[in-house]
Design an enzyme around this catalytic site. Structure first.
Site, PDB file in Angstrom:
ATOM      1  N   GLY A   1     -10.896   3.393   1.523  1.00 57.07           N
ATOM      2  CA  GLY A   1     -12.056   4.377   1.549  1.00 57.07           C
ATOM      3  C   GLY A   1     -13.282   4.009   2.064  1.00 57.07           C
TER       4      GLY A   1
ATOM      5  CG  ASP B   1      -5.842  -5.799   2.453  1.00 54.67           C
ATOM      6  OD1 ASP B   1      -5.474  -5.152   3.585  1.00 54.67           O
ATOM      7  OD2 ASP B   1      -6.713  -4.610   1.705  1.00 54.67           O
TER       8      ASP B   1
ATOM      9  CG  ASP C   1      -5.842   6.522  -1.404  1.00 48.90           C
ATOM     10  OD1 ASP C   1      -4.696   6.229  -0.570  1.00 48.90           O
ATOM     11  OD2 ASP C   1      -6.479   6.108  -1.022  1.00 48.90           O
TER      12      ASP C   1
ATOM     13  CG  ASP D   1       0.138  -0.260   2.777  1.00 47.65           C
ATOM     14  OD1 ASP D   1       1.453   0.270   3.005  1.00 47.65           O
ATOM     15  OD2 ASP D   1      -0.834   0.089   3.533  1.00 47.65           O
ATOM     16  CB  SER D   2       0.313   4.748  -1.702  1.00 47.34           C
ATOM     17  OG  SER D   2      -0.565   4.809  -0.947  1.00 47.34           O
ATOM     18  N   GLY D   3       1.191   3.867   2.092  1.00 47.71           N
ATOM     19  CA  GLY D   3       0.673   4.775   3.066  1.00 47.71           C
ATOM     20  C   GLY D   3      -0.335   5.879   3.106  1.00 47.71           C
ATOM     21  N   GLY D   4      -1.293   6.089   1.985  1.00 45.77           N
ATOM     22  CA  GLY D   4      -2.727   6.752   2.860  1.00 45.77           C
ATOM     23  C   GLY D   4      -3.472   6.034   3.506  1.00 45.77           C
TER      24      GLY D   4
END
EC number: 2.4.2.29
Length: 377
Positions: free
Chosen positions: A218, A268, A147, A93-96
């Protein structure tokens, strides 16, 4: 769509789909559940059990790994797969998500996110470009755009602002991903909270930018299940049909089977291992709480028909004892039993879709959960 496609649909049954996603580290069968190894490891489970359970792909967390041991160190040691010993497909994941979960420790601007490390208080800047750089250093098969994830409920203005910002960040992430090694993928993330119009706007905007795959983010962040499913129904039909669709952070077996019905391919969640550590087992008869005293004298296994040996060989009485005594083995066994159940559920879903029998499989599975865990005779 300018980006190459590594996803191949094999069959569809209504809007439910099954396919394969080819990555540099192997093939992922979809629908797929990705166990979550936040810091490059599964809590209390060896990679061997993860692989033997039927998992094709796992997830790592960009925020936590860039703090410790750092992306640069992982890259110097050969990349995330070699570093961890997983050596299979991996999504990071990106850290969002931490933009939401660590709200008291961060500040969001147009440029990116400034975090205060939860470990030592050090200041950490995470821009879309840095998020991609970190994931490139990891060598992730699938990277995610940065995001902003908003916890629900939230005002429409706040949801709109975060969705628009996420779209602008998506464009920057795609530019930063140019030049990635062949076969590596970047997914965009649909935002928009619980507002149907914003979900549609986000999905359409990401489709115009163009990604290897698309996530719906989200959700499962405080809203009821019917709202989550309604937002999937708004977004999924607008996403390219020939690309994988990933519902982030979901979830329960029921959430997953309902999302598959609506065209989702990847999932996930930390639920199997987190709940295992708290004494809960997922089975075809629903969730069994091994903390309950009624299991203390029960010689039966959790599920005599399970394909996972520990679910068949250990008595409920012994598992209850381990949980109540705080023995690490109890958490370990229940975590792997839960991961194996989630993988078995996904295997059943894939087979049912391929056979054109998904509706029957869904009904039978939900009936099994509703029947509940029967008391000993």
């Amino acid at each position: 769509m300018s980006l190459p496609n590594s996803f191949r649909l094999l069959a569809a049954d209504g809007t439910a789909r099954t396919g394969v996603l080819e990555t540099p580290h192997g093939v992922v069968r979809t629908p797929a559940f990705m166990p979550v190894g936040t810091a490059g490891a599964m809590k209390g489970i060896h990679w061997r059990e993860i692989r033997e359970s039927g998992a094709d792909i796992v997830l790592g967390n960009t925020y936590h790994l860039m703090l410790r041991p750092t992306a640069e160190r992982i890259a110097a040691l050969g990349g995330l797969q070699k570093f961890t010993g997983w050596n299979g497909p991996m999504l990071t994941d990106s850290g969002g998500f931490q933009v939401m979960s660590l709200a008291k420790l961060r500040k969001v601007t147009e440029q990116g996110v400034r975090f205060k490390s939860h470990i030592d208080g050090a200041v950490l800047d995470l821009s879309p470009e840095r998020a991609i750089e970190v994931q490139r250093l990891f060598g992730s098969d699938i990277a995610m755009q940065l995001d902003e994830c908003v916890r629900l409920p939230a005002s429409r203005d706040e949801v709109d602002r975060a969705m628009q910002l996420s779209l602008r960040w998506a464009e920057r992430c795609k530019r930063a991903f140019e030049g990635a090694p062949q076969g590596h993928m970047l997914f965009g993330i649909v935002q928009g909270g619980d507002v149907a119009k914003l979900r549609r706007q986000s999905a359409a905007g990401l489709g115009e930018i163009g990604f290897h795959g698309y996530a719906i983010g989200g959700l499962a962040v405080g809203e009821p299940q019917d709202v989550m499913l309604a937002m999937i129904e708004e977004a999924a039909p607008l996403l390219p049909q020939d690309r994988p669709r990933y519902l982030m952070g979901v979830g329960t077996p029921d959430d997953m089977i309902e999302a598959v019905k609506r065209g989702i391919d990847m999932f996930d969640c930390v639920l199997p291992t987190r709940n295992g550590r708290h004494g809960h087992a997922f089975t075809r008869r629903g969730v069994i709480n091994l903390r309950n005293a009624r299991h203390a004298d029960d010689p039966r296994p959790l599920d005599e028909e399970s394909s996972w040996p520990p679910a068949r060989s250990y008595s409920r009485a012994y598992l209850h004892h381990l949980v109540k005594a705080g023995e690490a083995l109890g958490a370990m066994l229940l975590s792997e039993i839960n991961i194996a159940y989630f993988q078995s559920l996904m295997a059943g879903v894939r087979e049912a879709i391929a056979a054109g029998q998904f509706a029957d499989f869904r009904a039978a599975t939900k009936a099994g959960w509703a029947a509940g865990d029967l008391p000993p005779r």
